[in-house]
Structures are given as structure tokens and as C-alpha cells.
Design a protein around this motif. Structure first.
Motif, PDB file in Angstrom:
ATOM      1  N   PRO A 154       0.832  -1.203   0.000  1.00  0.00           N
ATOM      2  CA  PRO A 154       0.000   0.000   0.000  1.00  0.00           C
ATOM      3  C   PRO A 154       0.865   1.251   0.000  1.00  0.00           C
ATOM      4  CG  PRO A 154      -0.734  -1.542   1.687  1.00  0.00           C
ATOM      5  CD  PRO A 154       0.594  -2.042   1.178  1.00  0.00           C
ATOM      6  N   GLU A 155       0.461   2.232  -0.768  1.00  0.00           N
ATOM      7  CA  GLU A 155       1.248   3.453  -0.879  1.00  0.00           C
ATOM      8  C   GLU A 155       0.316   4.659  -0.871  1.00  0.00           C
ATOM      9  OE1 GLU A 155       4.507   5.584  -3.880  1.00  0.00           O
ATOM     10  OE2 GLU A 155       3.473   3.753  -4.483  1.00  0.00           O
ATOM     11  N   ALA A 156       0.650   5.624  -0.065  1.00  0.00           N
ATOM     12  CA  ALA A 156      -0.135   6.859  -0.045  1.00  0.00           C
ATOM     13  C   ALA A 156       0.781   8.044   0.214  1.00  0.00           C
ATOM     14  CB  ALA A 156      -1.217   6.798   1.034  1.00  0.00           C
ATOM     15  N   ASP A 157       0.435   9.173  -0.371  1.00  0.00           N
ATOM     16  CA  ASP A 157       1.175  10.415  -0.153  1.00  0.00           C
ATOM     17  C   ASP A 157       0.285  11.405   0.587  1.00  0.00           C
ATOM     18  OD1 ASP A 157       3.195   9.296  -1.617  1.00  0.00           O
ATOM     19  OD2 ASP A 157       2.873  10.528  -3.409  1.00  0.00           O
ATOM     20  N   LEU A 158       0.934  12.254   1.345  1.00  0.00           N
ATOM     21  CA  LEU A 158       0.204  13.295   2.063  1.00  0.00           C
ATOM     22  C   LEU A 158       0.469  14.619   1.355  1.00  0.00           C
ATOM     23  CD1 LEU A 158      -1.579  13.542   4.596  1.00  0.00           C
ATOM     24  CD2 LEU A 158       0.475  14.154   5.880  1.00  0.00           C
ATOM     25  N   LEU A 159      -0.579  15.216   0.821  1.00  0.00           N
ATOM     26  CA  LEU A 159      -0.440  16.432   0.017  1.00  0.00           C
ATOM     27  C   LEU A 159      -0.986  17.643   0.760  1.00  0.00           C
ATOM     28  CD1 LEU A 159      -1.788  15.137  -3.436  1.00  0.00           C
ATOM     29  CD2 LEU A 159       0.542  14.965  -2.516  1.00  0.00           C
ATOM     30  N   LEU A 160      -0.310  18.752   0.615  1.00  0.00           N
ATOM     31  CA  LEU A 160      -0.825  20.031   1.089  1.00  0.00           C
ATOM     32  C   LEU A 160      -1.255  20.815  -0.144  1.00  0.00           C
ATOM     33  CD1 LEU A 160      -1.240  22.126   3.378  1.00  0.00           C
ATOM     34  CD2 LEU A 160       1.077  22.928   2.914  1.00  0.00           C
ATOM     35  N   VAL A 161      -2.536  21.130  -0.235  1.00  0.00           N
ATOM     36  CA  VAL A 161      -3.073  21.804  -1.417  1.00  0.00           C
ATOM     37  C   VAL A 161      -3.555  23.196  -1.033  1.00  0.00           C
ATOM     38  CG1 VAL A 161      -4.869  21.762  -3.194  1.00  0.00           C
ATOM     39  CG2 VAL A 161      -3.757  19.636  -2.486  1.00  0.00           C
ATOM     40  N   GLU A 162      -2.982  24.203  -1.657  1.00  0.00           N
ATOM     41  CA  GLU A 162      -3.502  25.566  -1.494  1.00  0.00           C
ATOM     42  C   GLU A 162      -4.421  25.832  -2.669  1.00  0.00           C
ATOM     43  OE1 GLU A 162      -0.662  28.695  -1.125  1.00  0.00           O
ATOM     44  OE2 GLU A 162      -2.214  30.237  -0.885  1.00  0.00           O
ATOM     45  N   ARG A 163      -5.678  26.085  -2.340  1.00  0.00           N
ATOM     46  CA  ARG A 163      -6.700  26.214  -3.371  1.00  0.00           C
ATOM     47  C   ARG A 163      -6.599  27.563  -4.064  1.00  0.00           C
ATOM     48  NH1 ARG A 163      -9.287  25.164  -7.074  1.00  0.00           N
ATOM     49  NH2 ARG A 163     -11.525  24.931  -7.284  1.00  0.00           N
ATOM     50  N   ASN A 164      -6.557  27.539  -5.376  1.00  0.00           N
ATOM     51  CA  ASN A 164      -6.631  28.761  -6.176  1.00  0.00           C
ATOM     52  C   ASN A 164      -7.799  28.652  -7.126  1.00  0.00           C
ATOM     53  OD1 ASN A 164      -4.343  30.191  -5.167  1.00  0.00           O
ATOM     54  ND2 ASN A 164      -3.043  28.723  -6.253  1.00  0.00           N
ATOM     55  N   PHE A 165      -8.284  29.784  -7.586  1.00  0.00           N
ATOM     56  CA  PHE A 165      -9.436  29.769  -8.477  1.00  0.00           C
ATOM     57  C   PHE A 165      -9.069  30.421  -9.799  1.00  0.00           C
ATOM     58  CE2 PHE A 165     -11.397  28.623  -4.642  1.00  0.00           C
ATOM     59  CZ  PHE A 165     -12.589  28.016  -4.968  1.00  0.00           C
ATOM     60  N   GLY A 166      -9.992  30.303 -10.729  1.00  0.00           N
ATOM     61  CA  GLY A 166      -9.766  30.889 -12.038  1.00  0.00           C
ATOM     62  C   GLY A 166      -8.699  30.126 -12.799  1.00  0.00           C
ATOM     63  N   ASP A 167      -7.870  30.873 -13.503  1.00  0.00           N
ATOM     64  CA  ASP A 167      -6.838  30.237 -14.317  1.00  0.00           C
ATOM     65  C   ASP A 167      -5.635  29.797 -13.503  1.00  0.00           C
ATOM     66  OD1 ASP A 167      -8.398  30.665 -16.524  1.00  0.00           O
ATOM     67  OD2 ASP A 167      -7.493  32.615 -16.971  1.00  0.00           O
ATOM     68  N   GLU A 168      -5.580  30.256 -12.261  1.00  0.00           N
ATOM     69  CA  GLU A 168      -4.413  29.939 -11.441  1.00  0.00           C
ATOM     70  C   GLU A 168      -4.561  28.532 -10.871  1.00  0.00           C
ATOM     71  OE1 GLU A 168      -1.935  32.100  -7.826  1.00  0.00           O
ATOM     72  OE2 GLU A 168      -3.893  32.843  -8.449  1.00  0.00           O
ATOM     73  N   ALA A 169      -3.564  27.708 -11.093  1.00  0.00           N
ATOM     74  CA  ALA A 169      -3.639  26.323 -10.628  1.00  0.00           C
ATOM     75  C   ALA A 169      -3.442  26.259  -9.122  1.00  0.00           C
ATOM     76  CB  ALA A 169      -2.575  25.483 -11.327  1.00  0.00           C
ATOM     77  N   ASP A 170      -4.016  25.228  -8.507  1.00  0.00           N
ATOM     78  CA  ASP A 170      -3.772  24.996  -7.090  1.00  0.00           C
ATOM     79  C   ASP A 170      -2.277  24.747  -6.869  1.00  0.00           C
ATOM     80  OD1 ASP A 170      -6.495  25.077  -6.882  1.00  0.00           O
ATOM     81  OD2 ASP A 170      -6.751  22.914  -6.675  1.00  0.00           O
ATOM     82  N   GLU A 171      -1.827  25.128  -5.678  1.00  0.00           N
ATOM     83  CA  GLU A 171      -0.437  24.827  -5.335  1.00  0.00           C
ATOM     84  C   GLU A 171      -0.416  23.552  -4.513  1.00  0.00           C
ATOM     85  OE1 GLU A 171       1.762  28.076  -3.649  1.00  0.00           O
ATOM     86  OE2 GLU A 171       0.636  29.503  -4.878  1.00  0.00           O
ATOM     87  N   VAL A 172       0.315  22.566  -4.982  1.00  0.00           N
ATOM     88  CA  VAL A 172       0.345  21.271  -4.313  1.00  0.00           C
ATOM     89  C   VAL A 172       1.758  20.986  -3.816  1.00  0.00           C
ATOM     90  CG1 VAL A 172      -0.090  18.797  -4.555  1.00  0.00           C
ATOM     91  CG2 VAL A 172      -1.491  20.439  -5.811  1.00  0.00           C
ATOM     92  N   THR A 173       1.887  20.712  -2.531  1.00  0.00           N
ATOM     93  CA  THR A 173       3.165  20.348  -1.934  1.00  0.00           C
ATOM     94  C   THR A 173       3.033  18.956  -1.338  1.00  0.00           C
ATOM     95  OG1 THR A 173       3.419  22.655  -1.288  1.00  0.00           O
ATOM     96  CG2 THR A 173       4.916  21.069  -0.265  1.00  0.00           C
ATOM     97  N   VAL A 174       4.018  18.114  -1.587  1.00  0.00           N
ATOM     98  CA  VAL A 174       3.998  16.784  -0.975  1.00  0.00           C
ATOM     99  C   VAL A 174       4.600  16.903   0.416  1.00  0.00           C
ATOM    100  CG1 VAL A 174       4.770  14.396  -1.167  1.00  0.00           C
ATOM    101  CG2 VAL A 174       4.193  15.700  -3.232  1.00  0.00           C
ATOM    102  N   LEU A 175       3.772  16.742   1.437  1.00  0.00           N
ATOM    103  CA  LEU A 175       4.281  16.811   2.810  1.00  0.00           C
ATOM    104  C   LEU A 175       5.094  15.575   3.140  1.00  0.00           C
ATOM    105  CD1 LEU A 175       1.242  18.185   4.869  1.00  0.00           C
ATOM    106  CD2 LEU A 175       3.358  19.369   4.309  1.00  0.00           C
ATOM    107  N   ARG A 176       4.655  14.463   2.627  1.00  0.00           N
ATOM    108  CA  ARG A 176       5.368  13.218   2.912  1.00  0.00           C
ATOM    109  C   ARG A 176       5.007  12.210   1.830  1.00  0.00           C
ATOM    110  NH1 ARG A 176       7.689  11.688   7.999  1.00  0.00           N
ATOM    111  NH2 ARG A 176       9.295  10.207   7.412  1.00  0.00           N
ATOM    112  N   GLY A 177       5.995  11.482   1.355  1.00  0.00           N
ATOM    113  CA  GLY A 177       5.716  10.420   0.399  1.00  0.00           C
ATOM    114  C   GLY A 177       6.374  10.661  -0.929  1.00  0.00           C
ATOM    115  N   GLU A 178       5.609  10.729  -1.974  1.00  0.00           N
ATOM    116  CA  GLU A 178       6.065  10.867  -3.348  1.00  0.00           C
ATOM    117  C   GLU A 178       6.904   9.669  -3.757  1.00  0.00           C
ATOM    118  OE1 GLU A 178       8.173  14.446  -4.379  1.00  0.00           O
ATOM    119  OE2 GLU A 178       6.890  14.663  -6.126  1.00  0.00           O
ATOM    120  N   GLN A 179       6.213   8.609  -3.979  1.00  0.00           N
ATOM    121  CA  GLN A 179       6.796   7.382  -4.521  1.00  0.00           C
ATOM    122  C   GLN A 179       7.925   6.828  -3.663  1.00  0.00           C
ATOM    123  OE1 GLN A 179       7.767   8.200  -8.618  1.00  0.00           O
ATOM    124  NE2 GLN A 179       5.693   8.873  -9.056  1.00  0.00           N
ATOM    125  N   ASP A 180       7.717   6.831  -2.338  1.00  0.00           N
ATOM    126  CA  ASP A 180       8.688   6.156  -1.491  1.00  0.00           C
ATOM    127  C   ASP A 180       8.148   4.800  -1.037  1.00  0.00           C
ATOM    128  OD1 ASP A 180       6.755   6.796   0.313  1.00  0.00           O
ATOM    129  OD2 ASP A 180       8.020   7.978   1.637  1.00  0.00           O
TER     130      ASP A 180
END
Lengths: 191, 589
Positions: free
Chosen positions: B551-577
């Protein structure tokens, strides 16, 4: 949904804090002024959702500043001053609203409890024309005119709300009436 | 209404002022004398009077029904509606949540991390009265590993408990980091994985549990910061375990009105397995701590053999869980924030027309809990209300209404209750006054969906610590998605929908997070909202490719943006480990 109030509350189970005088005072303010403030703001910005937001913020600010309200202060003027300033801030941020369009103005979709669809259509049409005329006015003229004619405030009360001198309010109101007369004429109100 | 020309402008101001009676006697006499002889100025007067009459005759419209609730919520959260919420500065107003975050974070720092005086975690500095932090009198068990078997954990029949202070929240803007207070993990070699509770700010493991049954997928911190409750998958059985781990000592509060801290026979670092339940239903996964005491954790479990679902309470003061309903169709809603001597819990009974009942559980004397029918002698009831989830202040509720049916599992056994038609979540005022408890001004949350025979089967829902923001994910829809030919499906099980209770727009498809926030083909296992009200912490998991797949899961921190601006996503822990990171928890309101 059946509301659950019919089951008696068990007073031995629950204790409630004593009523807070601040909360009581604020409740009274909200009860008395929420509807007139909302309508005043609605006519200022011509958008129901924005009017609700501005009214919401007005009462949140009023709650925070409740301690500054003294017996010497007119509660009504104090509250309308907060509402006016909040609406002005909102309009500045948005660089003023665009005039209401001919189709589906936001405020016209709000519920109206008057009877009769025809009467409602006629009223809405009349309302839209007057609202469009109001939107042609400069914001300070619109505020002044609404406070006088919609809220039935005296020049002294308007002076408190707008933080102007009595003389300045009379001059401003006179100019607003002249401007409104022309705006109403443009909407087909003839005399 | 071009109006007459103004041949006497010096009288125009007097004419204007006369309409509201703002003339002195002398001005009145002067104007009257002039009007008697000037037809043009009489025309001006008539024209101004017409204008005044027209403005005064504007329709008076009723205020929006939810305005009062929005104002109350704004007062309590310290937030204004002036700006769209996603444009506001990233501040929170330290009220209940802030002080609890401080307690929880500081407890973790002082008690668990070898008594280090350096605060860690997301402890929020706040001028609010904060309970004195207690330094553990027992050795600090860094990576303590100890599992206490459940007192009565027969397979398929497990156990559970708790609400919130009545102090007046004070709007104190405090910049807050969005990182969670704690998060869980399931890490190590494929054949020997262990559970871990990690500090949210530093990522350091603070408690390890070598007996963890599988990856965790839901977690809640208790209001006093002493406990984290969580659910873990059990292999491929389709069940989950309900667990609590003690992560801190009780604190002594400065505030004399604060509840007595709950002491427990369970030591810091120990884990209690409360039971095992049939899994896969968001309505069973509700973990509700009572506040402000934090004495009880309420949870529900479904017996894998009978399909019966009942509510359980874990009582932290004795370290045990007991079954509290025996009807086989009882689910857990929320505790009222302050029961004043009792802990008041909304329990929901599944049926063709679901109903919720408010029941009281003692906050003090150690009374044995015996299973009841939630409908027996309730404090209040609400028909057409299922699983009411209250916000932190208890003034808003999100609940479900629709037609339910008891359904079978794939192997023919009964597997609990589901909504089958016309179901959707509603947002309502939750009014708790001296004489009554009720839900008012309910409105469907999804404004741009048509629910009739089609509807939701279920969805997962969480409130933010600010009591205003809420998120919905894993939304399962029974009918055809209501989206255009080339549009993304709506509602989308793979998206998180994020709004706030005071937003008049409700929830719409436009409030979904970006499709790219979740890695392609991964699924959302859990969502928490940060105290900033602008960030989501999302556990995203990769579907297993087979029984030997880790089993594999990542913990993401997502800062929500609207319109044309994409959400900002930071991997707090994980990313294919190839470890499992998540879910996260905040301050355990």
C-alpha cells in the motif's frame, strides 16, 4: 423535516449560561435593523449577494464595536455609518458595479411576498428602472438620497452617518436630487 | 422628468431640504414666500417630491434567510465576507481551535519529545487563555510501542465517545501554518510494516505501533490533545480496525471554567484496539470526540456477519469501549459543543426515512453504559436528518436526507444501509436554545445538481477548524453524471469540493479542486482542512495492483486557487517512497 422542538428539553440534564447583556443588545440591533440595512445596501450596490455580504460584515463589525456605542450616540446613525463605509469599501474594491442589465438583475430574483404575478412583474419593472436611475448617481449622491428618501433620515442624521457637516449634507442632497431627476427622466419618468 | 429649469438656484437647496422638514422657521417662511410667486420653483418642488416618492416606494425585500447564521458564524470565526474567501489573508482567529492546537502541539512537544522545551508542531501562539501545559511525570516514550488489547473486542463487534467550550471566541488574527498537528503513517519493509504517529511540522515520528493491522485512512485528535483515534485497513478482508493511541498527558487549565482533564489508565504511547468493522461506507467512518472534555470517542461499527451497525463509545477515563445502541441500524453523528454536565450526542437511525435522536451521556460520574434504542426517550429528534455533522461552534450542521434501503454484500450477506434515491447533503442552522434543539433553514449543498430519482449514495464530509469551511469528497452518485459531453463528470468521486457555510453560492462544480491535484489513477483516502481555511491536507493512495503490492499513499498540502491559477500542491510526505503517509489530524476539536 419535522423539527425536533416538540420533545421537551430536560432541564436537569443541561445547564445554560446566563444571558449575556451584550448578546441581548446585539440581538435587538439585528432584529430591528437587519432588514432596513440590507435594503439600503441592496439599493446601493444593486446585487443581492453582495448586499447580503455587506450586511453580514456590517453586523459583525457592529458586534465588535458594540462597546463604543454610548447613550450619546444614535444607534441608527452608528449602524448606518458602518454599513455605508462597508459598502463604500466594497465598491472601491470592485471599482463600482456595472449598471444593472436588462435581464435577470440579481436583486429582482429575490423573493417577493406580494400577491399576484402581474403586480410583481410591474413592480419589478418599475423597481428596475428606479434602480438603474440610482446607479447613474455618484456613490455619495446615491447614499445621501437613499438615506433621506428611503430611510427617511433628517439632514442631521445623514450628517452623522456620512460624517459631514449639516450644511454639506443639504448641499449634497440638493445636488443628488437634481442628478436623480435627470436619471429618472432618462428612465422614462416624465413630469 | 427632465424637470423645469432652475431660474432661482439659491432656492433649490431650500426646496430640497423642505422635503424632509429640514428647514428652520425663517427658511420656511422665506421659501413659502418665494414659491407663492414663482411657478418655476413650484415645478422644481413637484419634481423633487416625485423623485422622493419614487425612491421611497422601492420594494422592501426580505433579508436572506441565512443572514443571521452567517453573522453569528462570522462573529465566532472572526471572518468577514467582504472578500471572496480564497482571496483573504491566511490568518486564523484563535478561538477554541487555536488554543486547542496550542495544547495539542505543546503536549506533543513537552510530553512526547523527551520533554524538549522547544515547541514543535503547529502550536499556535495566541493571547487567548491557554491551559497550563503539564510536563509528563513519566518517562517520555519516544517511539513507545505498546498495544493494549481491546477489553471486549470480539471480531465484528467493537466499541467508543465526546463536544466544545462555551467561551466567547475572540477574533485574534494569528498567522498559522497549514501543516497538520499530527499525521499517521504505515512504514517499513513490505513484510514488516509498523504504524507511526508523526509530528505534523517536523515529520518526526513520535509514537510507533508495531502491531498496526494495515494502513490508516481516517484520524481525529481529541480536543484535549491526549488521544488520536484512527481507522486502519485489515489486509484484504474488507474490514477496518478502530484504534486510539494516547499521545499526551492531561493538562491543568488556567481557566477555572475549563473541564477537569480526563485521566486515563492508558499510558502515553499505548494503543487500544476498539474493534473491527465491515468497511467501505463513509457513514461508518465518522470518529467523533466529545468536547470540551474529550472523554468520549463515538464511532460506529458494522458486524461483518450480521450486517448490523451500532454506535459505540470509548470512555477515555476507563480506557474501554462499550456498545451504546442495540438496534442494528444506528450511526454516529456529532456531539453538541457543550452539554453543560452531560455529553449530548446526535445518533442517527437508518431506515426508509432516516431520523436522528439526541441522547445524553454522563460527563462525570462513572456510570456503566448500556445499549439503548436511540429513539427511546431522546432529548430531541429530527426526522429526515441523517448523520448531522456539526461545525466547531455547533451552529451549522451538514446532514443527509433521502430514501435508504438495507442492502446485501456481494456474498449475499446483509451489509448495512445505503441511500438509494433522492439523497443529498444539506446545510442547516443548528439551533440549540434553552427549550429546544432543531435544524432550521436547511438548503441543499450542491446548488447546480438536480436530485430527484438520481442522487448521492454517500460522500465523505469534513468541517474546517474555523467552523466555516467544509469539504466533500468521495461523492458517489447513483445516476448519470450531470455534465456536458466534453466536461469532467459531475459530481466526481475523484475530486474534493471545497466551500464555506457562509458562502451564499453553496457548493458548485466550480469549487472542486483541480483535477491535477490528485495523481492520475490514485484515489482520495482522506481530507482535512487547515485552520487557515485555504489549505487542504489530502491523503492520496495508489490502488493495489495485487496482493503482493505494498500500500502506498502520499500526504499532500493543497492551497486552493481559483480561475486560471492552478492549485499549489506540496507533498508533505511520500512521493513514490512506497510507504503509506496519512491521514492527518488537527487539534481534535
Amino acid at each position: 423535516m419535522v423539527l425536533p422542538g416538540h420533545v421537551p428539553w430536560e432541564p436537569t440534564v443541561v445547564t445554560r449560561p446566563a444571558a449575556d447583556p451584550r448578546e441581548i443588545e446585539f440581538g435587538r440591533l439585528f432584529e430591528e435593523f437587519s432588514a432596513p440595512i440590507y435594503n439600503y445596501v441592496l439599493r446601493m450596490v444593486a446585487d443581492g449577494d453582495r448586499a447580503a455580504d455587506i450586511t453580514q460584515d456590517t453586523f459583525i463589525k457592529a458586534y465588535r464595536k458594540l462597546d463604543t456605542l454610548t447613550e450619546a450616540t444614535s444607534t441608527k446613525s452608528w449602524l448606518y455609518r458602518i454599513a455605508t463605509n462597508t459598502a463604500i469599501d466594497d465598491m472601491r474594491r470592485r471599482r463600482m458595479v456595472s449598471p444593472m442589465g436588462d435581464d435577470s438583475p440579481a436583486y429582482a430574483n429575490r423573493p417577493d411576498h406580494r400577491p399576484g404575478p402581474e403586480a410583481q412583474v410591474m413592480a419589478a419593472t418599475l423597481d428596475e428602472r428606479v434602480q438603474r436611475a440610482l446607479l447613474r448617481l455618484r456613490p455619495n449622491h446615491r447614499q445621501c438620497l437613499l438615506l433621506s428618501d428611503l430611510e427617511d433620515m433628517s439632514a442631521h442624521q445623514i450628517a452623522e452617518v456620512m460624517e459631514l457637516s449639516y450644511a454639506a449634507v443639504r448641499t449634497l442632497l440638493c445636488r443628488a436630487r437634481g442628478e436623480m431627476r435627470r436619471a429618472l427622466a432618462a428612465e422614462g419618468f416624465a413630469r | 422628468m427632465t424637470g423645469p429649469r432652475v431660474p432661482h438656484p439659491e432656492y433649490e437647496e431650500l426646496i430640497s431640504a423642505s422635503l424632509a422638514g429640514d428647514l428652520s422657521d425663517e427658511e420656511r417662511r422665506r421659501l413659502d414666500a418665494h414659491l407663492d410667486g414663482c411657478e418655476a420653483c413650484r415645478g422644481v418642488l413637484a419634481s423633487f417630491a416625485d423623485g422622493r416618492r419614487i425612491v421611497a416606494g422601492l420594494r422592501h425585500l426580505p433579508v436572506p434567510r441565512d443572514l443571521h447564521a452567517r453573522v453569528r458564524s462570522g462573529i465566532e470565526s472572526g471572518r468577514l465576507a467582504e472578500l471572496p474567501w480564497w482571496r483573504r489573508p491566511a490568518v486564523i482567529f484563535a478561538g477554541i481551535g487555536g488554543s486547542l492546537a496550542a495544547v495539542a502541539g505543546a503536549l506533543l512537544a513537552l510530553v512526547i519529545l523527551n520533554g524538549s522545551p522547544e515547541p514543535v508542531g503547529n502550536a499556535t501562539p495566541t493571547p487567548m487563555p491557554t491551559p497550563t501545559l503539564a510536563v509528563s511525570s513519566t518517562p517520555s516514550p519516544t517511539f513507545a510501542s505498546s498495544v493494549v488489547p481491546s477489553p471486549t473486542p470480539s471480531a465484528g463487534t467493537p466499541s467508543a465517545s465526546p463536544s466544545e467550550p462555551a467561551e466567547t471566541p475572540q477574533p485574534t488574527p494569528v498567522p498559522t501554518a497549514p501543516e497538520p498537528d499530527v499525521y499517521l503513517g504505515h512504514t517499513g519493509p513490505f513484510d514488516n510494516r509498523a504504524g507511526v504517529v508523526a509530528d505534523g511540522a517536523t515529520g518526526e515520528g513520535i509514537i510507533e505501533d508495531s502491531t498496526a493491522s494495515g494502513p490508516p485512512f481516517a484520524a481525529e485528535l481529541s480536543p484535549d490533545g491526549q488521544w488520536v483515534a484512527y481507522l486502519t485497513r485489515v489486509g484484504e478482508k474488507g474490514t477496518h480496525q478502530v484504534r486510539v493511541t494516547r499521545v499526551g498527558e492531561p493538562s491543568q487549565a488556567d481557566d477555572p471554567a475549563a473541564p477537569e482533564p480526563i485521566d486515563s489508565p492508558i499510558a502515553v504511547g499505548q494503543t487500544v484496539v476498539l474493534g473491527e468493522s465491515l468497511s467501505g461506507d463513509p457513514f461508518i467512518e465518522q470518529l467523533a470526540w466529545s468536547a470540551p472534555s474529550g472523554r468520549y470517542l463515538a464511532f460506529a461499527m458494522t458486524n461483518a456477519e450480521s450486517g448490523d451497525t451500532d454506535a459505540w463509545l470509548f470512555d477515555a477515563s476507563i480506557g474501554e469501549a462499550e456498545q451504546v445502541t442495540d438496534t442494528g441500524n444506528a450511526y454516529v453523528g456529532s456531539w453538541l459543543p457543550d452539554g453543560g454536565g452531560s455529553s449530548l450526542l446526535w445518533l442517527s437511525v437508518a431506515s426508509e426515512r432516516p431520523t436522528s435522536y439526541l441522547q445524553a451521556f454522563p460527563d462525570s460520574a462513572a456510570e456503566a453504559l448500556t445499549p439503548i434504542d436511540p429513539a427511546d426517550d431522546p432529548i430531541a429528534m429530527a426526522e429526515g436528518v441523517f448523520q448531522p455533522l456539526l461545525n466547531v461552534s455547533g451552529r451549522f450542521a451538514i446532514y443527509w436526507d433521502g430514501a435508504m434501503e438495507r442492502i446485501g454484500s456481494e456474498d449475499g450477506a446483509v451489509a448495512g444501509w445505503r441511500f438509494v434515491s433522492g439523497a443529498e447533503p444539506y446545510l442547516a442552522e443548528h439551533i440549540w436554545e434553552s427549550e429546544e434543539v432543531r435544524f432550521a433553514d436547511e438548503r441543499a449543498i450542491f446548488r447546480d445538481l438536480t436530485v430527484d430519482r438520481d442522487g448521492f449514495t454517500s460522500a465523505s464530509i469534513t468541517w474546517g477548524p474555523d467552523g466555516d469551511t467544509y469539504a466533500i469528497w468521495d461523492a458517489r452518485w447513483t445516476g448519470t453524471p450531470q455534465s456536458g459531453e466534453n466536461e469532467a463528470p459531475y459530481p466526481d468521486e475523484g475530486r474534493v469540493y471545497f466551500s464555506r457555510a457562509t458562502d451564499a453560492r453553496g457548493m458548485t462544480r466550480g469549487q472542486a479542486i483541480d483535477a491535477g491535484d490528485v495523481p492520475e489513477d490514485w484515489y482520495i483516502a482522506d481530507v482535512k482542512i487547515a485552520p487557515t481555511g485555504e489549505h487542504l491536507v489530502i491523503t492520496v493512495a495508489r490502488p493495489l495492483a495485487g496482493t503482493l503490492d505494498a500500500p502506498e499513499a502520499d500526504l499532500l498540502l493543497v492551497e486552493r486557487n481559483f480561475g486560471d491559477e492552478a492549485d499549489e500542491v506540496t507533498v508533505l510526505r511520500g512521493e513514490q517512497d512506497t510507504n503509506w503517509w496519512g491521514p492527518a489530524a488537527y487539534d481534535g476539536r
